[in-house]
Design a protein around this motif. Structure first.
Motif, PDB file in Angstrom:
ATOM      1  N   GLU A  97      -0.889 -29.427   2.752  1.00 34.95           N
ATOM      2  CA  GLU A  97      -1.924 -29.183   3.555  1.00 34.95           C
ATOM      3  C   GLU A  97      -1.520 -28.455   5.083  1.00 34.95           C
ATOM      4  OE1 GLU A  97      -4.506 -32.268   5.685  1.00 34.95           O
ATOM      5  OE2 GLU A  97      -3.467 -33.547   4.404  1.00 34.95           O
ATOM      6  N   PHE A  98      -0.203 -28.916   5.357  1.00 33.24           N
ATOM      7  CA  PHE A  98       0.329 -28.307   6.622  1.00 33.24           C
ATOM      8  C   PHE A  98       1.309 -26.936   6.388  1.00 33.24           C
ATOM      9  CE2 PHE A  98      -0.272 -32.849   7.042  1.00 33.24           C
ATOM     10  CZ  PHE A  98      -1.124 -32.971   8.204  1.00 33.24           C
ATOM     11  N   ASP A  99       1.670 -26.414   7.421  1.00 31.73           N
ATOM     12  CA  ASP A  99       2.302 -25.193   7.451  1.00 31.73           C
ATOM     13  C   ASP A  99       3.819 -25.139   7.699  1.00 31.73           C
ATOM     14  OD1 ASP A  99       0.183 -23.469   6.750  1.00 31.73           O
ATOM     15  OD2 ASP A  99      -0.743 -23.805   8.682  1.00 31.73           O
ATOM     16  N   GLY A 100       4.012 -26.440   8.123  1.00 36.33           N
ATOM     17  CA  GLY A 100       5.560 -26.531   8.843  1.00 36.33           C
ATOM     18  C   GLY A 100       5.795 -27.806   9.481  1.00 36.33           C
ATOM     19  N   VAL A 101       7.181 -27.837   9.933  1.00 42.51           N
ATOM     20  CA  VAL A 101       7.352 -29.126  10.579  1.00 42.51           C
ATOM     21  C   VAL A 101       7.645 -28.509  12.320  1.00 42.51           C
ATOM     22  CG1 VAL A 101       9.823 -28.687  10.233  1.00 42.51           C
ATOM     23  CG2 VAL A 101       9.078 -30.959  10.762  1.00 42.51           C
ATOM     24  N   ALA A 102       7.468 -29.466  13.264  1.00 47.51           N
ATOM     25  CA  ALA A 102       7.623 -29.230  14.639  1.00 47.51           C
ATOM     26  C   ALA A 102       8.345 -30.485  15.151  1.00 47.51           C
ATOM     27  CB  ALA A 102       5.908 -29.229  15.273  1.00 47.51           C
ATOM     28  N   LEU A 103       9.380 -29.895  16.012  1.00 49.10           N
ATOM     29  CA  LEU A 103       9.994 -30.666  16.661  1.00 49.10           C
ATOM     30  C   LEU A 103       9.728 -30.695  18.267  1.00 49.10           C
ATOM     31  CD1 LEU A 103      13.651 -29.749  14.944  1.00 49.10           C
ATOM     32  CD2 LEU A 103      12.066 -31.421  14.398  1.00 49.10           C
ATOM     33  N   VAL A 104       9.603 -32.035  18.745  1.00 45.44           N
ATOM     34  CA  VAL A 104       9.522 -32.094  20.248  1.00 45.44           C
ATOM     35  C   VAL A 104      10.868 -32.570  20.889  1.00 45.44           C
ATOM     36  CG1 VAL A 104       8.283 -32.921  22.142  1.00 45.44           C
ATOM     37  CG2 VAL A 104       7.177 -32.816  19.962  1.00 45.44           C
ATOM     38  N   ALA A 229       9.260 -36.503  19.064  1.00 45.32           N
ATOM     39  CA  ALA A 229       8.755 -36.537  17.675  1.00 45.32           C
ATOM     40  C   ALA A 229       9.330 -35.625  16.724  1.00 45.32           C
ATOM     41  CB  ALA A 229       7.139 -36.694  18.207  1.00 45.32           C
ATOM     42  N   ILE A 230       8.779 -35.993  15.460  1.00 47.38           N
ATOM     43  CA  ILE A 230       8.817 -34.761  14.634  1.00 47.38           C
ATOM     44  C   ILE A 230       7.429 -34.818  13.652  1.00 47.38           C
ATOM     45  CG2 ILE A 230       9.977 -34.248  12.261  1.00 47.38           C
ATOM     46  CD1 ILE A 230      12.497 -35.725  13.320  1.00 47.38           C
ATOM     47  N   GLU A 231       6.761 -33.865  13.774  1.00 46.83           N
ATOM     48  CA  GLU A 231       5.346 -33.742  13.142  1.00 46.83           C
ATOM     49  C   GLU A 231       5.373 -32.554  12.136  1.00 46.83           C
ATOM     50  OE1 GLU A 231       3.349 -32.964  16.770  1.00 46.83           O
ATOM     51  OE2 GLU A 231       3.307 -35.038  17.306  1.00 46.83           O
TER      52      GLU A 231
END
Length: 257
Positions: A97-104, A229-231
């Motif tokens: 349901e998500f479009d990708g991964v985000a890294l802070v 974080a990794i989201e």
């Protein structure tokens, strides 16, 4: 209602780092070193740091010179790499349901690689997909010097070892490329976010013979990358996921031929 975010890993507490482990070519006879540790500053972060070295253990090199055939068949086929990655299987569910991964993330001037392992359908093996995290953008020119030189007025790139600012880097699933031992494969196989088993970050020292596949800016020496974080994110207009630096296309390329 669709979710715009899901936190996969947060590194605010020391215990959160237990879900990951660091490794390098040192385990296979190389001379690189990798450390994964917690620091309380900035709200609690994970720090991935160490040193890249393209050399081999002295005993392994001596054995290679004495018996080249045994070296050719050894487990170590190249050195100069380090990684930190999550334990398997991943503690989260399907992410389609998500479009990708985000890294802070906050990092030095190196490019890094995000590794995602997925389970193959109907096979007891895994596939590894990779996408590059580009170096931090250049810092803006100084605004408080009316008579600054032309050089001072240009954006300044980070120097080796210098850390950039905190940023969010979003990588869509379709930016990931199927790889094998760090080399992009020619097959057009897409990452399936329903089958993710592990997420990690790696870096490699440049091999001049393979400088055309996206690793040309990587080098020996110390490295540091910090993670908050990794989201997983979804592109919902107006949401918090609709901001940040996006990697719309991986610059990893398959070898020619």
């Amino acid at each position: 209602q669709p979710r715009s975010r899901e936190t996969l890993f947060s590194f605010a507490s020391p215990a959160a780092l237990d879900a990951f482990y660091a490794y390098s070519d040192e385990q296979d006879g190389g001379r690189s070193a990798a450390v994964w540790r917690h620091e309380a500053r900035d709200g609690g972060i994970g720090v991935f740091c160490g040193h890249l070295d393209t050399g081999f253990d002295a005993a392994l090199e001596a054995d290679a010179r004495a018996t080249p055939a045994s070296f050719a068949g050894a487990r170590m086929v190249r050195s100069g790499y380090a990684s930190v990655r999550s334990m398997e299987p991943a503690p989260f569910g399907e992410l389609d349901e998500f479009d990708g991964v985000a890294l802070v993330v906050r990092s030095d001037s190196r490019p890094y690689v995000v590794n995602i392992k997925t389970a193959r359908f109907m096979q007891d093996t895994q596939e590894v997909f990779q996408a590059l995290v580009p170096p931090p953008p250049p810092s803006p020119p100084a605004q408080d010097a009316p008579h600054a030189t032309a050089a001072a007025a240009r954006p300044r790139r980070l120097q080796p070892g210098e850390m950039g600012a905190w940023r969010e880097v979003r990588i869509p699933w379709d930016a990931f490329r199927l790889t094998w031992r760090g080399f992009v494969q020619p097959q057009d196989i897409k990452l399936d976010p329903r089958r993710i088993e592990s997420v990690g970050i790696a870096l490699y020292a440049a091999d001049p013979a393979h400088a055309d596949i996206g690793y040309a800016a990587m080098r020996e020496g110390p490295f540091t990358l910090e993670l908050r974080a990794i989201e997983a994110y979804a592109d919902i207009p107006g949401s918090s996921a609709d901001r940040g630096m996006r990697v719309t296309q991986s610059i990893l390329r398959a070898p020619a031929g």
